[in-house]
Scaffold this motif. Structure first.
Motif, mmCIF file in Angstrom:
data_model
loop_
_atom_site.group_PDB
_atom_site.id
_atom_site.type_symbol
_atom_site.label_atom_id
_atom_site.label_comp_id
_atom_site.label_asym_id
_atom_site.label_seq_id
_atom_site.Cartn_x
_atom_site.Cartn_y
_atom_site.Cartn_z
ATOM 1 N N ALA A 262 -66.480 61.710 53.288
ATOM 2 C CA ALA A 262 -65.579 60.779 54.216
ATOM 3 C C ALA A 262 -66.175 60.326 55.291
ATOM 4 N N GLU A 263 -65.936 59.137 55.755
ATOM 5 C CA GLU A 263 -66.534 58.393 56.995
ATOM 6 C C GLU A 263 -65.438 58.337 57.948
ATOM 7 N N LEU A 264 -65.840 58.332 59.441
ATOM 8 C CA LEU A 264 -64.855 58.155 60.308
ATOM 9 C C LEU A 264 -64.752 56.719 60.512
ATOM 10 N N LYS A 265 -63.335 56.074 60.220
ATOM 11 C CA LYS A 265 -63.096 54.695 60.145
ATOM 12 C C LYS A 265 -62.114 54.415 61.424
ATOM 13 N N ASN A 266 -62.458 53.283 61.866
ATOM 14 C CA ASN A 266 -61.320 52.814 62.871
ATOM 15 C C ASN A 266 -59.916 52.659 62.373
ATOM 16 N N VAL A 267 -59.178 52.936 63.119
ATOM 17 C CA VAL A 267 -57.641 52.687 63.049
ATOM 18 C C VAL A 267 -57.002 51.529 63.747
ATOM 19 N N GLU A 268 -56.542 50.463 63.090
ATOM 20 C CA GLU A 268 -55.995 49.296 63.754
ATOM 21 C C GLU A 268 -55.137 49.778 64.911
#
Length: 369
Positions: free
Chosen positions: A308-314
């Motif tokens: 799993a990658e670290l993804k931006n939260v809108e």
């Protein structure tokens, strides 16, 4: 609250200048209050009537009453809410008359210069049955609200722990001369009470309170160089406030919490970093300074799934300096956008700060709630 019946607000400390004392009212409060249908500025109070009139002229408030003392603005029948935005050592003597007059009160954080004054003001507000609000506006930051929402929804699973680290823009190996008064720990305005106070309030708003705290504080530079507006060194003065702070403890809702702040900006690219770890995933909040009550952090999420990658939260745009303050005022006026901090909330944080001081002094673990 009807748009045709706004809350009439009297401001103590509206002025121009840097973000210290009353000038914060000009930067963050005034832009919201003059555009909101829920409020109307009806009075100003500064150190003199002349100063209040000058502020009214500067900010285009031509129809407001102007006062030079807290008793007069407190007694104004056209004021529903008194907002106090001045240096912390002045808070008590400005807030008390408003409470005694039965006015609702907003106070910037810290509520008072010490725990005893905070307790007295909170008790008086309860006795007068007035509505209160304190400027712990970091709770209104889009990233903070979203993190709390995601945790409440179970998206992180059980909380295992959280660590927060930050730096302060105000103090390093020298400090602007306007902040000389804050170098005395008895003034109640320093990195622990102000910056860590704001940050750890957001920490606890998202994760819940600590069972108890154990702290280590240090004053690495007992002498500090003062500089003028052009950066020229004026003199060297004694400093009794701390410049590195570490707080650790078990969280009531589970996991271990750690908060570390320093006045020196590091060259690691991490001026503010907050990680929250759960059994299902982790959140990371970052921004360019530890003043997260003013500077909106980004928010990223990574699940515990393999690869799993670290993804931006809108997030909603909270970049305007008046954004967090405005959301507080909206909540106070009854809009359905969340809660706001009260004197009772501020008292919990004051008790926490007192526990941090005691822990450092005595080498003990201290509870505060």
């Amino acid at each position: 609250m009807s748009n045709s019946n706004p809350i009439h607000i009297g401001i103590i400390g509206l002025s121009n200048g840097i973000y210290m004392g009353g000038s914060w009212a000009g930067a963050a409060h005034h832009p919201y209050l003059t555009t909101s249908p829920y409020y109307k500025i009806t009075a100003l109070q500064n150190s003199s009537i002349e100063s209040a009139k000058a502020a009214a002229s500067t900010f285009g408030l031509n129809d407001v009453a102007c006062y030079g003392d807290p008793e007069s603005i407190a007694k104004d029948p056209d004021v529903d809410l008194v907002a106090v935005s001045v240096k912390v050592p002045e808070h008590y003597k400005l807030i008390e008359p408003a409470l005694c007059a039965g006015k609702d009160v907003f106070s910037e954080w810290p509520l008072a210069a010490n725990l005893a004054d905070a307790e007295a003001l909170t008790k008086l507000a309860a006795e007068m049955k007035v509505k209160t609000m304190v400027g712990l506006q970091g709770r209104q930051s889009p990233a903070v609200r979203k993190a709390k929402e995601m945790i409440a929804a179970g998206e992180l699973g059980d909380i295992l722990g959280s660590s927060m680290s930050g730096t302060w823009m105000v103090q390093g190996d020298m400090i602007p001369d306007f902040f000389e008064y804050g170098l005395d720990i008895n003034a109640g305005v320093n990195m622990l009470t102000v910056l860590v106070g704001h940050a750890i309030d957001s920490f606890c708003y998202v994760l819940g309170e600590f069972e108890a705290v154990q702290a280590a504080l240090i004053n690495n530079r007992p002498q500090m160089r003062l500089v003028d507006g052009e950066g020229k060194v004026i003199k060297t003065v004694e400093k009794t406030i701390h410049d590195r702070i570490s707080v650790v403890g078990k969280l009531k809702n589970g996991g271990v919490g750690t908060v570390v702040y320093q006045t020196e900006k590091s060259n690691t690219g991490k001026p503010f970093y907050w990680e929250i770890n759960g059994t299902k995933g982790s959140l990371v909040l970052e921004c360019q300074d530890g003043s997260i009550q003013m500077i909106p952090p980004t928010l990223k999420f990574a699940s515990r799934e393999p690869d799993a990658e670290l993804k931006n939260v809108e997030l909603e745009d909270g970049s305007a300096i008046s954004y967090n303050v405005g959301r507080q005022y909206d909540a106070f006026a009854g809009k359905e956008n969340g809660s706001f901090a009260t004197f009772e909330d501020a008292l919990i944080r004051h008790r926490m700060i007192d526990a941090i001081y005691k822990s450092d002094k005595n080498g003990t673990r201290e509870s505060y709630v």
